[in-house]
Write an enzyme that holds these catalytic residues in place. Structure first.
Site, PDB file in Angstrom:
ATOM      1  N   HIS A 183       0.970  -1.283  -0.213  1.00  0.00           N
ATOM      2  CA  HIS A 183       0.189   0.076  -0.201  1.00  0.00           C
ATOM      3  C   HIS A 183       0.864   1.230  -0.043  1.00  0.00           C
ATOM      4  O   HIS A 183       1.817   1.268   0.640  1.00  0.00           O
ATOM      5  CB  HIS A 183      -1.020  -0.135   1.429  1.00  0.00           C
ATOM      6  CG  HIS A 183      -2.106   0.999   1.337  1.00  0.00           C
ATOM      7  ND1 HIS A 183      -1.926   2.380   1.129  1.00  0.00           N
ATOM      8  CD2 HIS A 183      -3.375   0.921   1.260  1.00  0.00           C
ATOM      9  CE1 HIS A 183      -2.667   3.091   1.393  1.00  0.00           C
ATOM     10  NE2 HIS A 183      -3.916   2.075   1.254  1.00  0.00           N
ATOM     11  N   HIS A 211      -0.677   2.176  11.767  1.00  0.00           N
ATOM     12  CA  HIS A 211       0.300   3.363  11.513  1.00  0.00           C
ATOM     13  C   HIS A 211       0.386   3.986  12.904  1.00  0.00           C
ATOM     14  O   HIS A 211      -0.503   4.182  13.719  1.00  0.00           O
ATOM     15  CB  HIS A 211      -0.265   4.265  10.209  1.00  0.00           C
ATOM     16  CG  HIS A 211       0.763   5.266  10.100  1.00  0.00           C
ATOM     17  ND1 HIS A 211       0.586   6.668   9.591  1.00  0.00           N
ATOM     18  CD2 HIS A 211       2.262   5.254   9.898  1.00  0.00           C
ATOM     19  CE1 HIS A 211       1.671   7.022   8.986  1.00  0.00           C
ATOM     20  NE2 HIS A 211       2.645   6.448   9.517  1.00  0.00           N
ATOM     21  N   GLU A 217      -2.523  13.741  12.012  1.00  0.00           N
ATOM     22  CA  GLU A 217      -3.358  13.467  10.889  1.00  0.00           C
ATOM     23  C   GLU A 217      -4.866  13.850  11.461  1.00  0.00           C
ATOM     24  O   GLU A 217      -5.405  13.234  12.174  1.00  0.00           O
ATOM     25  CB  GLU A 217      -3.408  12.147  10.445  1.00  0.00           C
ATOM     26  CG  GLU A 217      -1.985  11.464  10.127  1.00  0.00           C
ATOM     27  CD  GLU A 217      -2.031  10.058   9.708  1.00  0.00           C
ATOM     28  OE1 GLU A 217      -2.945   9.379   9.142  1.00  0.00           O
ATOM     29  OE2 GLU A 217      -0.923   9.542   9.722  1.00  0.00           O
ATOM     30  N   HIS A 264      -5.891  11.849  14.637  1.00  0.00           N
ATOM     31  CA  HIS A 264      -4.748  11.090  15.374  1.00  0.00           C
ATOM     32  C   HIS A 264      -3.473  12.021  15.385  1.00  0.00           C
ATOM     33  O   HIS A 264      -2.752  12.381  14.471  1.00  0.00           O
ATOM     34  CB  HIS A 264      -4.491   9.758  14.401  1.00  0.00           C
ATOM     35  CG  HIS A 264      -5.674   9.220  14.152  1.00  0.00           C
ATOM     36  ND1 HIS A 264      -6.196   8.546  13.160  1.00  0.00           N
ATOM     37  CD2 HIS A 264      -6.598   8.633  15.136  1.00  0.00           C
ATOM     38  CE1 HIS A 264      -7.215   8.062  13.127  1.00  0.00           C
ATOM     39  NE2 HIS A 264      -7.579   7.784  14.465  1.00  0.00           N
ATOM     40  N   HIS A 278      -3.241   4.157  15.012  1.00  0.00           N
ATOM     41  CA  HIS A 278      -4.453   4.256  14.149  1.00  0.00           C
ATOM     42  C   HIS A 278      -4.382   3.216  13.226  1.00  0.00           C
ATOM     43  O   HIS A 278      -3.050   2.684  12.818  1.00  0.00           O
ATOM     44  CB  HIS A 278      -4.612   5.630  13.707  1.00  0.00           C
ATOM     45  CG  HIS A 278      -3.709   6.311  12.942  1.00  0.00           C
ATOM     46  ND1 HIS A 278      -2.679   7.020  13.300  1.00  0.00           N
ATOM     47  CD2 HIS A 278      -3.663   6.497  11.518  1.00  0.00           C
ATOM     48  CE1 HIS A 278      -1.872   7.426  12.286  1.00  0.00           C
ATOM     49  NE2 HIS A 278      -2.362   6.971  11.371  1.00  0.00           N
TER      50      HIS A 278
END
Length: 413
Positions: free
Chosen positions: A296, A339, A345, A368, A374
């Site tokens: 990803h 992550h 974020e 976050h 998260h």
């Protein structure tokens, strides 16, 4: 260079091209020829420079425009404190932080009283201080009435506005822009604007206390991709005509709202030239980049605009999106990975659903902050493990990310 974009006669016309040097006039010959500040301007207009950067910035970074207006901006009554708006925060140095994962439901749109765009702003997070020109603030808004004969400008920073519901009819000194969900609007520091509505609206605002929004570098991607410069649209010159009407001018200064009386509309710019102006962008034009092999990619591949910091590669703020896209990675966990991030974020949802969070509502948000863990919820993980391995096309929603190098702290409910 630039070109004019004008669709149906009922729609507004725009100038196209990110950061270009534009020249536009609402009356023929209103722009002075050969100089910026002649002894006497055509139509007896006043020449006024608006500086978005210091005079001595390099030519490639210098941002300024010349405006030719019926009355200079200095013609106003003294500013006085308009109202104490506890919903706005511009100094986060004394605000307590929260290391937990935070989530907000969509802001309710009230129908029992009239609320305009200014009154509907609510600060939910931020870092740094407007006075020190460091950090950002993140706001949400909900409104149901036009600003009418009220205009606003922001002395604290640049606004990046993300409509989630309802169309914004925006008047600015530079001209008019219509902005609807799946588009964004950037109003740089100091530019006067007013928001008219044809119905209830809701959305998000990223405010950068330092710097200006720029296109991210493409690096090995090459010359094309992500947000293409030609798709950014700027207003053509337009001004309020007819008999003069008193207006109220609101200045957001260090998070407080000050008000000054005007004898006439501040939207009296008959012509302008330069590269410091408001602009909009249609997010459906974004050219998404994704893997065609495995793993990803980082969400930075969805960056639409960035506010660079003094540290190369680290942003004061990034605005990134998760648009409709093909997902074809083999032997790969396709939802966003688990992550922990040195950056903070803040995520919002423009429409539909997010592919990593069940129950994340359009109009809602999550935060976050620095190093807060998260990732996708359990149902998403189980679905990914059991899901098809072939190519799939995701078009179920449009989420976005405000990311900043500052440690975001909550500033509102």
């Amino acid at each position: 260079g630039f070109f004019l974009v004008c669709a149906m006669s009922t729609e507004l016309c725009y100038l196209a091209g990110f950061g270009n040097e534009f020249s536009t006039e609402a009356l023929p010959g209103a722009l002075p020829e050969g100089q910026n500040s002649p002894l006497k301007c055509p139509y007896d207009l006043y020449a006024e420079q608006l500086s978005g950067t210091a005079f001595t910035m390099s030519r490639g970074q210098n941002q300024r425009s010349w405006l030719y207006r019926i009355m200079p901006s200095v013609a106003h009554e003294p500013f006085t404190l308009w109202k104490e708006n506890s919903n706005l925060v511009s100094d986060f140095t004394s605000v307590d932080g929260d290391p937990n994962q935070l989530r907000w439901n969509p802001m309710p749109i009230t129908d029992d009283r009239e609320v305009n765009f200014i009154e509907g702003l609510l600060t939910v997070a931020g870092s740094g201080s407007a006075a020190m020109k460091t950090g950002v603030a993140i706001h949400m808004y909900a409104a149901n009435t036009s600003m009418a004969d009220t205009a606003m400008y922001n002395s604290d920073g640049d606004f990046l506005i993300v409509p989630q519901a309802g169309k914004l009819h925006v008047r600015t000194e530079f001209g008019r822009l219509d902005v609807e969900p799946r588009e964004i609007l950037v109003i740089p520091r100091g530019i006067k604007f007013s928001v008219d509505l044809s119905g209830p609206v809701r959305g998000y605002v990223l405010e950068a206390f330092r710097g200006h929004f720029a296109l991210p570098g493409l690096g090995p991607i090459g010359a094309n991709g992500l947000a293409n410069p030609r798709d950014f649209q700027y207003p053509v010159a337009a001004y309020d005509g007819g008999p003069a009407r008193p207006h109220r001018l609101v200045n957001k200064f260090l998070g407080r709202l000050y008000c000054a009386a005007l004898d006439a509309s501040p939207f009296d710019v008959v012509a302008w030239s330069g590269n410091y102006a408001p602009f909009k962008y249609d997010l459906t034009r974004f050219c998404a980049i994704n893997t065609v092999s495995y793993d990803h990619p980082d969400p930075s591949v969805g960056t639409v605009l960035t506010v660079p910091s003094d540290t190369p590669g680290e942003a004061v703020a990034d605005f990134a999106i998760f648009p409709p896209r093909w997902m074809v990675a083999e032997h790969t966990f396709r939802p966003p990975y688990f992550h922990r991030n040195c950056m903070s974020e803040f995520m919002g949802m423009i429409h539909g659903s997010y592919d990593a969070k069940k129950g994340f509502l359009a109009g809602g948000a999550s935060l976050h902050t620095c190093m807060t863990p998260h990732g996708p919820d359990a149902a998403t993980v189980e679905g990914a493990w059991a899901g098809p391995g072939g190519p799939t096309y995701f078009d179920g929603g449009l989420a976005f990310l405000f990311e900043t190098s500052g440690v975001l702290k909550g500033g509102g409910p």
